[in-house]
Scaffold this active site. Sequence first.
Site, PDB file in Angstrom:
ATOM      1  N   HIS A 202       0.838  -1.198   0.000  1.00 19.24           N
ATOM      2  CA  HIS A 202       0.000   0.000   0.000  1.00 19.24           C
ATOM      3  C   HIS A 202       0.878   1.256   0.000  1.00 19.24           C
ATOM      4  O   HIS A 202       1.943   1.271   0.596  1.00 19.24           O
ATOM      5  CB  HIS A 202      -0.952  -0.015   1.198  1.00 19.24           C
ATOM      6  CG  HIS A 202      -1.984  -1.090   1.058  1.00 19.24           C
ATOM      7  ND1 HIS A 202      -2.743  -1.549   2.104  1.00 19.24           N
ATOM      8  CD2 HIS A 202      -2.358  -1.812  -0.026  1.00 19.24           C
ATOM      9  CE1 HIS A 202      -3.551  -2.502   1.661  1.00 19.24           C
ATOM     10  NE2 HIS A 202      -3.335  -2.671   0.379  1.00 19.24           N
ATOM     11  N   PHE A 203       0.408   2.287  -0.677  1.00 17.40           N
ATOM     12  CA  PHE A 203       1.256   3.466  -0.807  1.00 17.40           C
ATOM     13  C   PHE A 203       0.433   4.711  -1.063  1.00 17.40           C
ATOM     14  O   PHE A 203      -0.758   4.650  -1.402  1.00 17.40           O
ATOM     15  CB  PHE A 203       2.273   3.283  -1.943  1.00 17.40           C
ATOM     16  CG  PHE A 203       1.638   3.162  -3.305  1.00 17.40           C
ATOM     17  CD1 PHE A 203       1.168   4.275  -3.980  1.00 17.40           C
ATOM     18  CD2 PHE A 203       1.505   1.931  -3.909  1.00 17.40           C
ATOM     19  CE1 PHE A 203       0.581   4.165  -5.231  1.00 17.40           C
ATOM     20  CE2 PHE A 203       0.907   1.805  -5.165  1.00 17.40           C
ATOM     21  CZ  PHE A 203       0.444   2.935  -5.824  1.00 17.40           C
ATOM     22  N   HIS A 234      -3.256   3.909  -2.671  1.00 15.70           N
ATOM     23  CA  HIS A 234      -3.590   2.491  -2.793  1.00 15.70           C
ATOM     24  C   HIS A 234      -3.689   1.892  -1.397  1.00 15.70           C
ATOM     25  O   HIS A 234      -2.690   1.794  -0.690  1.00 15.70           O
ATOM     26  CB  HIS A 234      -2.507   1.755  -3.599  1.00 15.70           C
ATOM     27  CG  HIS A 234      -2.707   0.271  -3.676  1.00 15.70           C
ATOM     28  ND1 HIS A 234      -1.674  -0.636  -3.672  1.00 15.70           N
ATOM     29  CD2 HIS A 234      -3.836  -0.475  -3.770  1.00 15.70           C
ATOM     30  CE1 HIS A 234      -2.148  -1.865  -3.761  1.00 15.70           C
ATOM     31  NE2 HIS A 234      -3.456  -1.801  -3.810  1.00 15.70           N
ATOM     32  N   HIS A 325     -10.757  -2.892  -6.151  1.00 21.81           N
ATOM     33  CA  HIS A 325     -10.307  -4.033  -6.958  1.00 21.81           C
ATOM     34  C   HIS A 325     -10.313  -5.366  -6.197  1.00 21.81           C
ATOM     35  O   HIS A 325      -9.776  -6.351  -6.690  1.00 21.81           O
ATOM     36  CB  HIS A 325      -8.980  -3.752  -7.682  1.00 21.81           C
ATOM     37  CG  HIS A 325      -7.811  -3.341  -6.834  1.00 21.81           C
ATOM     38  ND1 HIS A 325      -6.934  -2.362  -7.213  1.00 21.81           N
ATOM     39  CD2 HIS A 325      -7.363  -3.795  -5.651  1.00 21.81           C
ATOM     40  CE1 HIS A 325      -5.995  -2.236  -6.292  1.00 21.81           C
ATOM     41  NE2 HIS A 325      -6.232  -3.098  -5.340  1.00 21.81           N
ATOM     42  N   ASN A 326     -10.954  -5.387  -5.021  1.00 24.37           N
ATOM     43  CA  ASN A 326     -11.211  -6.648  -4.304  1.00 24.37           C
ATOM     44  C   ASN A 326     -12.650  -6.603  -3.802  1.00 24.37           C
ATOM     45  O   ASN A 326     -12.906  -6.091  -2.696  1.00 24.37           O
ATOM     46  CB  ASN A 326     -10.301  -6.778  -3.065  1.00 24.37           C
ATOM     47  CG  ASN A 326      -8.949  -7.374  -3.359  1.00 24.37           C
ATOM     48  OD1 ASN A 326      -8.597  -7.602  -4.500  1.00 24.37           O
ATOM     49  ND2 ASN A 326      -8.189  -7.637  -2.310  1.00 24.37           N
ATOM     50  N   GLY A 375       1.418   1.019 -10.841  1.00 26.64           N
ATOM     51  CA  GLY A 375       2.601   0.185 -11.077  1.00 26.64           C
ATOM     52  C   GLY A 375       3.308  -0.019  -9.753  1.00 26.64           C
ATOM     53  O   GLY A 375       2.729   0.186  -8.689  1.00 26.64           O
ATOM     54  N   SER A 381       2.434   4.404 -13.506  1.00 22.08           N
ATOM     55  CA  SER A 381       1.082   3.914 -13.276  1.00 22.08           C
ATOM     56  C   SER A 381       0.233   4.428 -14.437  1.00 22.08           C
ATOM     57  O   SER A 381       0.663   5.315 -15.182  1.00 22.08           O
ATOM     58  CB  SER A 381       0.530   4.426 -11.941  1.00 22.08           C
ATOM     59  OG  SER A 381       1.303   3.936 -10.867  1.00 22.08           O
ATOM     60  N   HIS A 400      -5.641  -4.916 -12.477  1.00 23.99           N
ATOM     61  CA  HIS A 400      -5.618  -4.014 -11.312  1.00 23.99           C
ATOM     62  C   HIS A 400      -4.222  -3.523 -10.947  1.00 23.99           C
ATOM     63  O   HIS A 400      -4.076  -2.654 -10.108  1.00 23.99           O
ATOM     64  CB  HIS A 400      -6.256  -4.687 -10.105  1.00 23.99           C
ATOM     65  CG  HIS A 400      -5.314  -5.531  -9.282  1.00 23.99           C
ATOM     66  ND1 HIS A 400      -4.567  -6.553  -9.803  1.00 23.99           N
ATOM     67  CD2 HIS A 400      -5.008  -5.482  -7.964  1.00 23.99           C
ATOM     68  CE1 HIS A 400      -3.844  -7.113  -8.854  1.00 23.99           C
ATOM     69  NE2 HIS A 400      -4.083  -6.485  -7.724  1.00 23.99           N
ATOM     70  N   LYS A 476       5.575   5.081   1.830  1.00 24.78           N
ATOM     71  CA  LYS A 476       5.307   3.653   2.027  1.00 24.78           C
ATOM     72  C   LYS A 476       5.197   3.371   3.510  1.00 24.78           C
ATOM     73  O   LYS A 476       5.878   3.985   4.318  1.00 24.78           O
ATOM     74  CB  LYS A 476       6.482   2.805   1.507  1.00 24.78           C
ATOM     75  CG  LYS A 476       6.784   2.918   0.049  1.00 24.78           C
ATOM     76  CD  LYS A 476       5.813   2.219  -0.841  1.00 24.78           C
ATOM     77  CE  LYS A 476       5.750   0.738  -0.623  1.00 24.78           C
ATOM     78  NZ  LYS A 476       4.800   0.091  -1.573  1.00 24.78           N
TER      79      LYS A 476
END
Lengths: 477, 141
Positions: A202-203, A234, A325-326, A375, A381, A400, A476
């Site tokens: 995750h970022f 993300h 995306h989940n 990305g 990305s 995704h 991060k």
Amino acid sequence: MDIKRLNAYSYEIPRSGDMRVPVRIFASAPLLERMRADNCVQQGVNVATALPGVLGASLMMPDAHQGYGFSIGGVAAIDCEEGCISPGGIGFDINCGVRLLATSLTREEVEPRIHDLLDVLFRKVPPGVGGQSLLRLDDEQLDEVLRRGAAWCVENGHGVQEDLDHCEEDGSLEGQALPEKVSPRAKSRGRKQLGTLGAGNHFLEVQVVDEVFDERVAEAFGIGEKGQVVVMIHCGSRGLGHQVCSDYLRRMEDSFPEIMASLPEKDLIYAPAGSSLAKDYFGAMCAAANFAWANRHMIGYQVREGFREVFGPETEVRTVYDVAHNIAKVEEHVIDGVNRRVWVHRKGATRAFPPGHPGVPADYRGVGQPILIPGSMGTSSYVLVGTEKAMQVSFGSTAHGAGRLMSRKQANETWRGEDLKKELELKRIYVKAASLRGISEEAPGAYKDVSEVVKVSHDAGIGNLVVKVVPLGVIKG
Amino acid sequence: MRRFEYFDHTADTLFRAYGDSFEEALANAVLAVYNTMVDTGSVAAVEERSFRVEAPRRETLVYDVFEEVLFLLDTESFLCHEVSSCRVTGREGSWTASLTLRGDLRADRYEVSGQVKAPTYHEMRIGLGKGKVFIQAVLDL
């Protein structure tokens, strides 16, 4: 395994034996080779075989790789009345997703102050293990977040209506979410995490528009200027969502031992449609999805505040879009010529709805739904746009992300966080992380080339290229 | 004897923990979970947390123990230094595990990287090899 080439970017494993449907794979030859190197193609077959009510085909997106039960990058449409719902087809991090913000600033304006900006964002968006929310929610407030999603945030003074308008489902599955079906244990895990980033892959990334492939659509999304600074977030539903998934996997395992015993992988466990457990899980999953949207919304709000602190109160930071995306969604799709109501399970896959679809925000309905594909740290990305073709061949879905190429263990053995940080700085990419090991584990070289993934999406017509963005500053966990 | 070791697994972490008994292997598996995020040797042993789980199968027992670990991490930022006691009783159909962990609540004092989202059943194995009990598991990161 008999994998038939359909064209340069799609393959099929025809239905055979106990398979209920075929498997269709969107991939180039090199991406298919990588998929074959792990177990993910077999997982696509398992979905086609083991899940009752699976319709059309078990799909694998261009970034598919091995998951638990389902592959990551797996999509399945399962009949809502006669099929099942499977937590493994959604993932532990329910509504993990991506949000993109567009600013009124350029690289030239931001880069000289990038360290100040990263310091402020690091403080305002707590990353890493133990990073705690700036909000303190009581039981009633947490239930409202679970019921209403991002709408709760705006009603309580955090953010604006446009943030909701530019979000998948307007940031809320109200009416489907059942907070009372989320365990006290899950709520305890999420209570201090609203507006926090977490760790791992995750970022929060400050990026620059680098290439515009489709000017008309980029203009409509408000990201049409090369050099424009944007922000990508993300993350997902944090510990709350993970616990919801675990709770219901265990309950399904206990309630349906005969199903459990019949499965090729335990993580494929499901609740049959119509069962009380299917209803409870779907309600709890929607509540966790709401929590994730509220989480990314709060992070977006905190980022906006951070930019204004550094660059002045007039700085514009607006939400472009936010995708899950989940997730599993109730949708209608024409399958084999029949309109069917299905649970579309997207595990590591992004919705890709076309122009004119009522599920696309009014502001974008003329061009289609934005698709956000991150990305790896230090690489590009992409923003894509949904297509009619995606509705016909992939239940309105595409890839995704990049997908890992190398384990964290290998990455740690290959790179040192400190060296990597310096190398990235030479490329004008500035990283602020909770730990140096976190940097080496997420090294750009540990991931597949996302450019190949989005090219296949574009060539297959399931998500068309709009804009490429490159990183400038990375936070991060 | 190595208490645990990690193996390559593309997206996540696969480890195998060893012990002379299932109890010892389970205690080492807890340390393996923590060591994916932090060097447990660096964590001070200034706080103690105990929990007990019940499960019908040993795989489920292991899964639930890992769940407890993640619960402590998310709710209290508890990092583990050592498993000071691990007791497992029962038989197939009804297992109980009671563990006591010593560690620290001040996560900001340590270099913590990555985050375990959840345990999984994927490739989970409990068995005997080279005279040792082993527990193998994949963690979702």
